[in-house]
Design an enzyme around this catalytic site. Structure first.
Site, PDB file in Angstrom:
ATOM      1  N   CYS A 284       0.858  -1.194   0.000  1.00 43.43           N
ATOM      2  CA  CYS A 284       0.000   0.000   0.000  1.00 43.43           C
ATOM      3  C   CYS A 284       0.892   1.241   0.000  1.00 43.43           C
ATOM      4  CB  CYS A 284      -0.862   0.018   1.254  1.00 43.43           C
ATOM      5  SG  CYS A 284      -1.776  -1.495   1.516  1.00 43.43           S
TER       6      CYS A 284
ATOM      7  N   ARG B 233       1.504   1.346  -5.968  1.00 45.10           N
ATOM      8  CA  ARG B 233       1.747   0.410  -4.858  1.00 45.10           C
ATOM      9  C   ARG B 233       0.488  -0.335  -4.482  1.00 45.10           C
ATOM     10  NH1 ARG B 233       6.354   1.412  -2.053  1.00 45.10           N
ATOM     11  NH2 ARG B 233       5.509   0.489  -0.169  1.00 45.10           N
TER      12      ARG B 233
ATOM     13  N   TRP C 104      -3.772  -1.918  -1.291  1.00 39.77           N
ATOM     14  CA  TRP C 104      -3.766  -3.193  -2.007  1.00 39.77           C
ATOM     15  C   TRP C 104      -4.233  -4.220  -0.985  1.00 39.77           C
ATOM     16  CZ3 TRP C 104      -0.147  -7.605  -2.282  1.00 39.77           C
ATOM     17  CH2 TRP C 104      -0.475  -8.461  -3.331  1.00 39.77           C
TER      18      TRP C 104
ATOM     19  N   ASN D 164       0.464  -0.123   6.154  1.00 44.54           N
ATOM     20  CA  ASN D 164       0.932  -1.007   5.083  1.00 44.54           C
ATOM     21  C   ASN D 164       1.578  -2.191   5.793  1.00 44.54           C
ATOM     22  OD1 ASN D 164       1.897  -2.167   2.736  1.00 44.54           O
ATOM     23  ND2 ASN D 164       3.700  -0.852   2.637  1.00 44.54           N
ATOM     24  N   GLY D 165       1.121  -3.407   5.470  1.00 45.68           N
ATOM     25  CA  GLY D 165       1.705  -4.591   6.113  1.00 45.68           C
ATOM     26  C   GLY D 165       0.589  -5.490   6.643  1.00 45.68           C
TER      27      GLY D 165
ATOM     28  N   GLU E  69      10.448 -15.205 -18.976  1.00 44.77           N
ATOM     29  CA  GLU E  69      10.206 -13.777 -18.718  1.00 44.77           C
ATOM     30  C   GLU E  69       9.228 -13.210 -19.743  1.00 44.77           C
ATOM     31  OE1 GLU E  69      10.424 -11.635 -16.575  1.00 44.77           O
ATOM     32  OE2 GLU E  69      10.327  -9.722 -17.624  1.00 44.77           O
TER      33      GLU E  69
ATOM     34  N   LYS F  65       5.678 -11.419 -18.842  1.00 42.17           N
ATOM     35  CA  LYS F  65       5.341 -10.056 -19.301  1.00 42.17           C
ATOM     36  C   LYS F  65       3.988 -10.069 -19.991  1.00 42.17           C
ATOM     37  CE  LYS F  65       7.308  -8.376 -17.557  1.00 42.17           C
ATOM     38  NZ  LYS F  65       8.129  -8.499 -16.480  1.00 42.17           N
TER      39      LYS F  65
ATOM     40  N   GLU G  61       0.895 -10.943 -17.551  1.00 41.52           N
ATOM     41  CA  GLU G  61       0.536 -10.008 -16.467  1.00 41.52           C
ATOM     42  C   GLU G  61      -0.031  -8.685 -16.994  1.00 41.52           C
ATOM     43  OE1 GLU G  61       3.605  -8.493 -13.864  1.00 41.52           O
ATOM     44  OE2 GLU G  61       5.091  -8.639 -15.415  1.00 41.52           O
TER      45      GLU G  61
ATOM     46  N   HIS H 275       7.744 -33.312 -24.754  1.00 39.68           N
ATOM     47  CA  HIS H 275       7.417 -34.129 -23.563  1.00 39.68           C
ATOM     48  C   HIS H 275       6.072 -33.746 -22.964  1.00 39.68           C
ATOM     49  CE1 HIS H 275      11.406 -35.867 -23.670  1.00 39.68           C
ATOM     50  NE2 HIS H 275      11.911 -34.652 -23.802  1.00 39.68           N
TER      51      HIS H 275
ATOM     52  N   LYS I  29       2.908  -3.257  -7.497  1.00 43.78           N
ATOM     53  CA  LYS I  29       4.288  -3.146  -7.973  1.00 43.78           C
ATOM     54  C   LYS I  29       5.257  -3.933  -7.106  1.00 43.78           C
ATOM     55  CE  LYS I  29       7.805  -1.975 -10.348  1.00 43.78           C
ATOM     56  NZ  LYS I  29       8.029  -2.767 -11.590  1.00 43.78           N
TER      57      LYS I  29
HETATM   58  C1  AGP Z   1       7.315  -8.578 -12.838  1.00 43.13           C
HETATM   59  O1  AGP Z   1       6.904  -7.937 -14.026  1.00 43.13           O
HETATM   60  C2  AGP Z   1       6.237  -8.575 -11.768  1.00 43.13           C
HETATM   61  N1  AGP Z   1       5.691  -7.301 -11.548  1.00 43.13           N
HETATM   62  C3  AGP Z   1       6.676  -9.281 -10.499  1.00 43.13           C
HETATM   63  O2  AGP Z   1       6.858 -10.630 -10.847  1.00 43.13           O
HETATM   64  C4  AGP Z   1       7.977  -8.783  -9.817  1.00 43.13           C
HETATM   65  O3  AGP Z   1       9.085  -9.067 -10.636  1.00 43.13           O
HETATM   66  C5  AGP Z   1       8.147  -9.531  -8.495  1.00 43.13           C
HETATM   67  O4  AGP Z   1       7.055  -9.222  -7.663  1.00 43.13           O
HETATM   68  C6  AGP Z   1       9.458  -9.213  -7.771  1.00 43.13           C
HETATM   69  O5  AGP Z   1       9.482  -7.849  -7.431  1.00 43.13           O
HETATM   70  P1  AGP Z   1      10.881  -7.228  -6.912  1.00 43.13           P
HETATM   71  O6  AGP Z   1      11.863  -7.326  -8.044  1.00 43.13           O
HETATM   72  O7  AGP Z   1      10.535  -5.817  -6.546  1.00 43.13           O
HETATM   73  O8  AGP Z   1      11.329  -8.038  -5.734  1.00 43.13           O
END
Ligand code: AGP
Length: 605
Positions: free
Chosen positions: A2, A27, A74, A98-99, A481, A485, A488, A504, A600
């Site tokens: 958050c 956030r 969040w 936050n937490g 990766e 991308k 998400e 396989h 994020k």
């Molecule tokens: C990646 O595009 C995602 N947003 C997510 O997987 C991110 O890489 C992951 O949460 C790790 O975040 P960080 O690098 O801030 O630790």
């Protein structure tokens, strides 16, 4: 995760609170709220949805008063709703948090005097603070007494109409920064909210409590002992956190990779002397020479960066053994690490809860830890023994792009540093150094040459429901990766696979609801990967092949990427994947920078 903000000064707090909440919206953005206090009178606005929903309320009925706190959420406990939005109230206490308070159920059972209205753990913490907040107890003491009982993680700001001259803030496991200016004090979860207001900041440490007043701050520990704060200068500037004319932060962060990668490499890559110079490892040459095993941990894209880097480290450092682990998995295993291990902890935000917890497990085993981090002053950055800041600048878009490129490059530089400590300085090392030096320019060329062609390719694939990415060797982590991308930000179900694994099982999936992204390097595995394409084509695949080879490839769509790089070509092909995913997501009308359900930095477990 958050966003938390606070202000006390000589202006109406609402101005800063709302600007800051917009900047922290990445956030978490399922609900938001503020409370301001004007001469003992509180005004509260809360709304489900994005900060814009809250802004509609504050525009209609401005919240007055020179003291205020705010929050963009969040959700962790309780669905996104106005009732569950922060600030949460109990008696005279307003709290943004936050937490996670892990013992909130037990605490709630004890707090008989409070009628709970929300589903949140935060309201329990507010009630606990209020239970100590009587005529003889200061706001700070009430907060400290409550935090001595609460178990879990928090970044909090607390205000009370009974105390119009102070905001109390505290942190344990969730970042909190205090901005200092003449006659004004600011609170924020990260420095981007302070830019343009002040560049003087105190990064609170875990277990610290701060009393914020107009004329300054006082910091204490949880035993109420005074702590002398270290004031630091914030490097980020307003420009770096705005979109700079791009439609989305994501496109800005993809396109600016040449610049941000240059700042990662700056002062560290010396082609003339064939040297890598890394400060901050806090390791002697002997210690570097003594490393026999490297463990790399991370989550999401950071984990895939570690996967890709592991191939390079094997190639660069003879005899080094390596393993790469998902932080949220390793942290719970009864794992053992060989002697002479160093752990690389990869994280853009430096706040990811699973990565932080895994780091602490590794430290319990007496293993040296090095951060590969973007966010300066972040929690992970403060808990590792040393590390490499990747200096990619604020990464605002939820999808991580420039950080990936910088993280892999930083780990390659670490590998070369290990090799040099061992006296290895062969042609391979020179090759890596030369390609690292060329990498920003090569990424620039790819963006310039292909950024106009990729949208039309994306249009061909935007309506599919499923996608399969595949590649071999260093292109396997890149396939993982690329799939992340795409999934998400476009919400297309996508997975990455080792090309050799398709036969396989996965080729059973191939039908017209699928398209495939094939990654090929013009190296010793090119023909092997071609046979993977044949297997897919034989089953009616719709392949988009991305390659640095000039050879003909039997695929529905082929993008021949012209690059001078060889060993680092995967990082260039990955930029094509980033742009491909971006344009598909835009074509599908998605919220590219704040995809549904995501945040994020995942500071909850
Ligand atoms: C990646 O595009 C995602 N947003 C997510 O997987 C991110 O890489 C992951 O949460 C790790 O975040 P960080 O690098 O801030 O630790």
């Amino acid at each position: 995760m958050c966003g938390i903000v606070g202000y006390i000064g000589d202006k109406d707090a609402q101005g800063y609170l709302m600007t800051a909440l917009h900047r922290l919206e990445y956030r978490g953005y399922d609900s938001a709220g503020i409370v301001t206090i004007d001469d003992g009178t509180p005004t509260v606005h809360r709304a489900k949805g994005k900060v814009a929903e809250l802004e509609a309320l504050t525009n209609e009925n401005p919240a007055k008063g020179p003291l205020g706190i705010g929050h963009t959420r969040w959700a962790t406990h309780g669905v996104p709703s106005e009732t569950n939005a922060h600030p949460q109230k109990a008696g005279d206490i307003y709290l943004v948090h936050n937490g996670i308070i892990e013992n909130y159920r037990d605490l709630k059972a004890e707090l008989k005097d409070h009628t709970f209205v929300s589903e949140t753990d935060t309201e329990v913490l507010a009630a606990l603070i209020d239970s100590f907040y009587d005529e003889e107890t200061s706001l700070a003491d009430a907060v400290i007494q409550a935090l001595q009982i609460a178990v879990g993680t928090y970044g909090i700001a607390v205000a009370s109409a009974r105390n119009p001259d102070e905001i109390v803030a505290a942190r344990l496991g969730s970042p909190l920064i205090v901005g200092l200016s003449e006659g004004e004090t600011y609170i924020a979860s990260d420095a981007s909210a302070l830019v343009g207001y002040t560049d003087q900041a105190v990064y609170l440490k875990d277990g610290e409590v701060v009393v914020c007043r107009r004329d300054g701050i006082e910091v204490f520990d949880l035993a109420s002992r005074p702590v002398s704060p270290r004031v630091e200068t914030i490097e980020a500037d307003l420009q770096s956190i705005q979109k700079q004319g791009y439609d989305h932060f994501l496109l800005k962060e993809i396109i600016e990779q040449p610049q941000t990668l240059r700042s990662t490499l700056n002062g560290r890559v010396d082609v003339a002397d064939n040297l890598i110079k890394l400060g901050g490892l806090n390791m002697t040459d002997d210690e570097l020479r003594g490393i026999e095993h490297v463990t790399i941990i991370g989550c999401g894209t950071a984990y895939y960066a570690g996967q890709l880097a592991s191939y390079y480290l094997e190639q660069i450092v003879d005899g080094l053994t390596i393993d790469v682990a998902i932080a949220s998995e390793l942290r719970y295993r009864s794992f053992h690490l060989p002697k002479n291990t160093v752990a690389l902890v990869v994280s853009q935000s430096g706040e990811t809860a699973d990565t932080l917890a895994c780091l602490r497990e590794i430290k319990k085993r007496g293993v040296k830890t090095l951060g590969i981090i973007n966010a300066v002053g972040s929690t992970i950055a403060r808990e590792v023994d040393g590390g490499i800041y990747v200096h990619a600048g604020p990464e605002i878009s939820v999808a991580s792009t420039k950080a990936f490129t910088s993280q892999v490059s930083a780990m390659i530089m670490f590998g070369i540093t290990l090799a040099q400590a061992r006296g290895i300085n062969n042609e391979d090392i020179s090759n890596y150094i030369r390609e690292l030096d060329q990498l920003p320019g090569e990424i620039e060329r790819v963006i310039t040459n292909y950024q106009n062609e990729i949208p039309s390719i994306a249009k061909k694939y935007e309506s599919y429901d499923h996608a399969l990415f595949f590649g071999r060797d260093t292109l396997y982590p890149v396939a993982l990766e690329g799939a992340l991308k795409l999934k998400e930000i476009s919400y297309i179900q996508a997975e990455g696979y080792a090309a050799g694994e398709l036969k396989h099982g996965p080729i059973a999936l191939i039908d017209d609801s699928f398209f495939e992204v094939a990654l090929l390097l013009d190296n010793w595995l090119f023909d092997k990967t071609l046979s993977s394409l044949s297997e897919v084509n034989a089953r009616g695949g719709h392949i988009f092949a991305i390659t640095n080879s000039k050879q003909n490839i039997d695929a529905e769509t082929v993008l021949h990427v012209d690059t001078n790089l060889h060993v680092l070509a995967p990082l260039v092909l990955n930029v094509v994947q980033q742009l491909f995913a971006y344009h598909i997501a835009v074509a599908r009308g998605n919220d590219v920078d704040q995809p549904r359900n995501l945040a994020k930095s995942v500071t909850v477990e």
